[in-house]
Design a protein around this motif. Structure first.
Motif, PDB file in Angstrom:
ATOM      1  N   ASP A  25       0.840  -1.196   0.000  1.00  0.00           N
ATOM      2  CA  ASP A  25       0.000   0.000   0.000  1.00  0.00           C
ATOM      3  C   ASP A  25       0.878   1.251   0.000  1.00  0.00           C
ATOM      4  O   ASP A  25       1.931   1.291   0.651  1.00  0.00           O
ATOM      5  N   GLY A  26       0.432   2.253  -0.726  1.00  0.00           N
ATOM      6  CA  GLY A  26       1.198   3.483  -0.803  1.00  0.00           C
ATOM      7  C   GLY A  26       2.435   3.371  -1.664  1.00  0.00           C
ATOM      8  O   GLY A  26       3.336   4.229  -1.580  1.00  0.00           O
ATOM      9  N   PHE A  27       2.487   2.356  -2.502  1.00  0.00           N
ATOM     10  CA  PHE A  27       3.668   2.118  -3.340  1.00  0.00           C
ATOM     11  C   PHE A  27       3.991   3.353  -4.186  1.00  0.00           C
ATOM     12  O   PHE A  27       3.114   3.978  -4.780  1.00  0.00           O
ATOM     13  N   ASP A  28       5.283   3.672  -4.225  1.00  0.00           N
ATOM     14  CA  ASP A  28       5.779   4.817  -4.990  1.00  0.00           C
ATOM     15  C   ASP A  28       6.936   4.311  -5.847  1.00  0.00           C
ATOM     16  O   ASP A  28       7.989   3.937  -5.314  1.00  0.00           O
ATOM     17  N   ASP A  29       6.751   4.288  -7.164  1.00  0.00           N
ATOM     18  CA  ASP A  29       7.769   3.685  -8.019  1.00  0.00           C
ATOM     19  C   ASP A  29       9.041   4.516  -8.127  1.00  0.00           C
ATOM     20  O   ASP A  29      10.018   4.085  -8.761  1.00  0.00           O
ATOM     21  N   SER A  30       9.069   5.670  -7.476  1.00  0.00           N
ATOM     22  CA  SER A  30      10.307   6.446  -7.429  1.00  0.00           C
ATOM     23  C   SER A  30      11.186   6.045  -6.238  1.00  0.00           C
ATOM     24  O   SER A  30      12.330   6.501  -6.133  1.00  0.00           O
ATOM     25  N   LYS A  31      10.655   5.198  -5.369  1.00  0.00           N
ATOM     26  CA  LYS A  31      11.400   4.741  -4.199  1.00  0.00           C
ATOM     27  C   LYS A  31      11.942   3.334  -4.448  1.00  0.00           C
ATOM     28  O   LYS A  31      11.543   2.645  -5.382  1.00  0.00           O
ATOM     29  N   ARG A  32      12.840   2.877  -3.582  1.00  0.00           N
ATOM     30  CA  ARG A  32      13.401   1.535  -3.676  1.00  0.00           C
ATOM     31  C   ARG A  32      12.998   0.756  -2.428  1.00  0.00           C
ATOM     32  O   ARG A  32      13.137   1.248  -1.299  1.00  0.00           O
ATOM     33  N   TYR A  33      12.517  -0.459  -2.633  1.00  0.00           N
ATOM     34  CA  TYR A  33      11.888  -1.239  -1.573  1.00  0.00           C
ATOM     35  C   TYR A  33      12.657  -2.532  -1.284  1.00  0.00           C
ATOM     36  O   TYR A  33      13.219  -3.143  -2.206  1.00  0.00           O
ATOM     37  N   PRO A  34      12.624  -2.970  -0.022  1.00  0.00           N
ATOM     38  CA  PRO A  34      13.078  -4.338   0.257  1.00  0.00           C
ATOM     39  C   PRO A  34      12.145  -5.314  -0.455  1.00  0.00           C
ATOM     40  O   PRO A  34      10.937  -5.060  -0.566  1.00  0.00           O
ATOM     41  N   GLY A 297      -0.525 -16.415  11.349  1.00  0.00           N
ATOM     42  CA  GLY A 297      -0.282 -15.255  12.194  1.00  0.00           C
ATOM     43  C   GLY A 297       0.848 -15.491  13.176  1.00  0.00           C
ATOM     44  O   GLY A 297       1.712 -14.622  13.373  1.00  0.00           O
ATOM     45  N   GLN A 298       0.856 -16.680  13.791  1.00  0.00           N
ATOM     46  CA  GLN A 298       1.939 -16.993  14.729  1.00  0.00           C
ATOM     47  C   GLN A 298       3.284 -17.075  14.013  1.00  0.00           C
ATOM     48  O   GLN A 298       4.309 -16.631  14.536  1.00  0.00           O
ATOM     49  N   ALA A 299       3.266 -17.662  12.816  1.00  0.00           N
ATOM     50  CA  ALA A 299       4.511 -17.724  12.041  1.00  0.00           C
ATOM     51  C   ALA A 299       4.997 -16.324  11.698  1.00  0.00           C
ATOM     52  O   ALA A 299       6.181 -15.992  11.882  1.00  0.00           O
ATOM     53  N   MET A 300       4.095 -15.483  11.206  1.00  0.00           N
ATOM     54  CA  MET A 300       4.497 -14.142  10.790  1.00  0.00           C
ATOM     55  C   MET A 300       4.915 -13.274  11.969  1.00  0.00           C
ATOM     56  O   MET A 300       5.718 -12.345  11.797  1.00  0.00           O
ATOM     57  N   ASP A 301       4.405 -13.559  13.156  1.00  0.00           N
ATOM     58  CA  ASP A 301       4.848 -12.829  14.340  1.00  0.00           C
ATOM     59  C   ASP A 301       6.349 -13.012  14.564  1.00  0.00           C
ATOM     60  O   ASP A 301       7.006 -12.135  15.153  1.00  0.00           O
ATOM     61  N   LYS A 302       6.888 -14.130  14.131  1.00  0.00           N
ATOM     62  CA  LYS A 302       8.328 -14.397  14.242  1.00  0.00           C
ATOM     63  C   LYS A 302       9.075 -13.961  12.989  1.00  0.00           C
ATOM     64  O   LYS A 302      10.199 -13.459  13.060  1.00  0.00           O
ATOM     65  N   VAL A 303       8.450 -14.182  11.828  1.00  0.00           N
ATOM     66  CA  VAL A 303       9.104 -13.850  10.560  1.00  0.00           C
ATOM     67  C   VAL A 303       9.295 -12.342  10.415  1.00  0.00           C
ATOM     68  O   VAL A 303      10.356 -11.876   9.972  1.00  0.00           O
ATOM     69  N   ALA A 304       8.275 -11.559  10.773  1.00  0.00           N
ATOM     70  CA  ALA A 304       8.315 -10.114  10.527  1.00  0.00           C
ATOM     71  C   ALA A 304       9.518  -9.433  11.198  1.00  0.00           C
ATOM     72  O   ALA A 304      10.269  -8.716  10.513  1.00  0.00           O
ATOM     73  N   PRO A 305       9.742  -9.616  12.497  1.00  0.00           N
ATOM     74  CA  PRO A 305      10.902  -8.931  13.085  1.00  0.00           C
ATOM     75  C   PRO A 305      12.234  -9.488  12.608  1.00  0.00           C
ATOM     76  O   PRO A 305      13.230  -8.750  12.518  1.00  0.00           O
ATOM     77  N   PHE A 306      12.253 -10.779  12.281  1.00  0.00           N
ATOM     78  CA  PHE A 306      13.487 -11.376  11.749  1.00  0.00           C
ATOM     79  C   PHE A 306      13.882 -10.713  10.437  1.00  0.00           C
ATOM     80  O   PHE A 306      15.017 -10.278  10.249  1.00  0.00           O
ATOM     81  N   LEU A 307      12.925 -10.611   9.507  1.00  0.00           N
ATOM     82  CA  LEU A 307      13.235  -9.981   8.225  1.00  0.00           C
ATOM     83  C   LEU A 307      13.520  -8.495   8.380  1.00  0.00           C
ATOM     84  O   LEU A 307      14.412  -7.942   7.701  1.00  0.00           O
ATOM     85  N   ALA A 308      12.791  -7.848   9.259  1.00  0.00           N
ATOM     86  CA  ALA A 308      12.996  -6.405   9.458  1.00  0.00           C
ATOM     87  C   ALA A 308      14.423  -6.114   9.914  1.00  0.00           C
ATOM     88  O   ALA A 308      15.025  -5.087   9.528  1.00  0.00           O
ATOM     89  N   GLU A 309      14.988  -7.004  10.705  1.00  0.00           N
ATOM     90  CA  GLU A 309      16.344  -6.785  11.209  1.00  0.00           C
ATOM     91  C   GLU A 309      17.368  -6.759  10.084  1.00  0.00           C
ATOM     92  O   GLU A 309      18.353  -6.011  10.145  1.00  0.00           O
ATOM     93  N   TYR A 310      17.119  -7.559   9.039  1.00  0.00           N
ATOM     94  CA  TYR A 310      18.137  -7.719   8.010  1.00  0.00           C
ATOM     95  C   TYR A 310      17.797  -7.079   6.666  1.00  0.00           C
ATOM     96  O   TYR A 310      18.697  -6.903   5.832  1.00  0.00           O
ATOM     97  N   LEU A 311      16.552  -6.703   6.474  1.00  0.00           N
ATOM     98  CA  LEU A 311      16.166  -6.165   5.169  1.00  0.00           C
ATOM     99  C   LEU A 311      15.620  -4.751   5.220  1.00  0.00           C
ATOM    100  O   LEU A 311      15.526  -4.098   4.177  1.00  0.00           O
ATOM    101  N   LYS A 312      15.220  -4.271   6.371  1.00  0.00           N
ATOM    102  CA  LYS A 312      14.623  -2.927   6.448  1.00  0.00           C
ATOM    103  C   LYS A 312      15.689  -1.855   6.724  1.00  0.00           C
ATOM    104  O   LYS A 312      16.767  -2.137   7.193  1.00  0.00           O
TER     105      LYS A 312
END
Length: 312
Positions: A25-34, A297-312
């Motif tokens: 949501d809010g995608f802006d093609d002038s930006k670069r995304y993980p 939901g339980q899986a993503m509760d663990k996946v989200a912060p893991f990926l955020a640490e290395y990709l955000k």
């Protein structure tokens, strides 16, 4: 979230690949995304859990997600159809990354991967040599090579290889291709014929009912071209080559396809990983982790912060 359907062909490819690109949501093609590469299970397609469940969840977290059909499967090209070749499946991931880095809104320094079931084994294997992947997640990951050597060959891998050799010879001489259906056609058929082992029955419930059924998710395999699968190991050399952060998510409700065991194995072997994690969910099964809202939901509760640490 916006979804674009795309096809692409890299310079070294003889056929087109089909994919869904999920934009946050809010995608802006002038930006670069993980960006996340989402890999579908064995016998599946991009419209099922890799995009509709995990792809959607990742896009909602702000990632560009590319969920693609494997070569020879779904809407991707390649002949003959229904080939399950682990080496090709892993090469497909690199080709999708090749495509991703041509997109101006993809940040090539923040590319990760997630795969489900056999796709989990493939994304973990890809990370061994594909260092453009900065972090990887296997959701109920299955080592397809082990599964073929064991349950899928009825624990007779040499017998299976000999049968494949005979069938391939016959087909080379003009015989009809042998395409095996991997699951019972319906839940009723499974019950009537005693095919009620947890993973077999729950796979039928996912792939053969409106719950997960999709046109491209054929659950078929060309028998004569599956030989190389039996000599493949998703986790070979993981002790040395798995350097990226990795996570395996498994459910404790164990089934015959062996994801619980395989998730434990790759976690144990990935000693070179910068950060290895095993998420062991007590109340969930392999196929509940495909699409059950609470399990996902339980899986993503663990996946989200893991990926955020290395990709955000």
């Amino acid at each position: 979230m916006n979804i674009k359907k795309v096809t692409f062909r890299n310079a070294d490819m003889a056929w087109d690949m089909a994919a869904l690109v999920l934009l946050p949501d809010g995608f802006d093609d002038s930006k670069r995304y993980p960006t996340m590469i989402s890999v579908h299970p064995f016998g599946s397609c991009k419209e099922q859990t890799s995009s509709a469940v995990y792809g959607k969840a990742l896009a909602e977290l702000g990632y560009v997600v590319i969920a693609f059909d494997a070569s020879f499967q779904g809407e991707s090209g390649g002949l003959p159809r229904y080939v399950e070749d682990p080496t090709q499946r892993v090469e497909d991931i690199s080709r999708v990354i090749d495509y991703a880095i041509t997109l101006p809104y993809v940040d090539e320094t923040r590319i990760g991967g997630l795969g489900i079931c056999g796709g989990g084994g493939y994304i973990l294997n890809s990370a061994l040599t594909e260092k453009r992947l900065k972090a990887v997640v296997g959701i109920t990951p299955v080592n397809v090579g082990r599964l073929f050597r064991e349950g899928f060959s009825l624990y007779n891998p040499i017998g299976a290889l000999e049968a494949m050799a005979a069938q391939r010879t016959a087909e080379a001489r003009g015989a009809e291709l042998q395409v095996n259906e991997l699951l019972p056609p319906s839940l009723e058929f499974a019950k009537e014929n005693g095919l009620t082992e947890r993973d077999v029955f729950e796979a039928t419930d996912y792939y053969k009912t409106p719950r997960g059924q999709a046109e491209g998710g054929a659950t078929r395999m060309l028998f004569s071209h599956a030989q190389k699968t039996l000599s493949w190991d998703a986790f070979a050399f993981a002790e040395t080559l798995m350097t990226q952060p990795m996570m395996a998510v498994v459910g404790q409700k164990v089934g015959a396809f062996g994801a619980f065991r395989d998730g434990q194995e790759i976690y144990g072997r990935a000693v070179a990983s910068k950060d290895r994690k095993l998420v062991d969910l007590e109340n969930w099964s392999h196929y509940e982790l495909y699409d059950h809202p609470e399990a996902v939901g339980q899986a993503m509760d663990k996946v989200a912060p893991f990926l955020a640490e290395y990709l955000k």
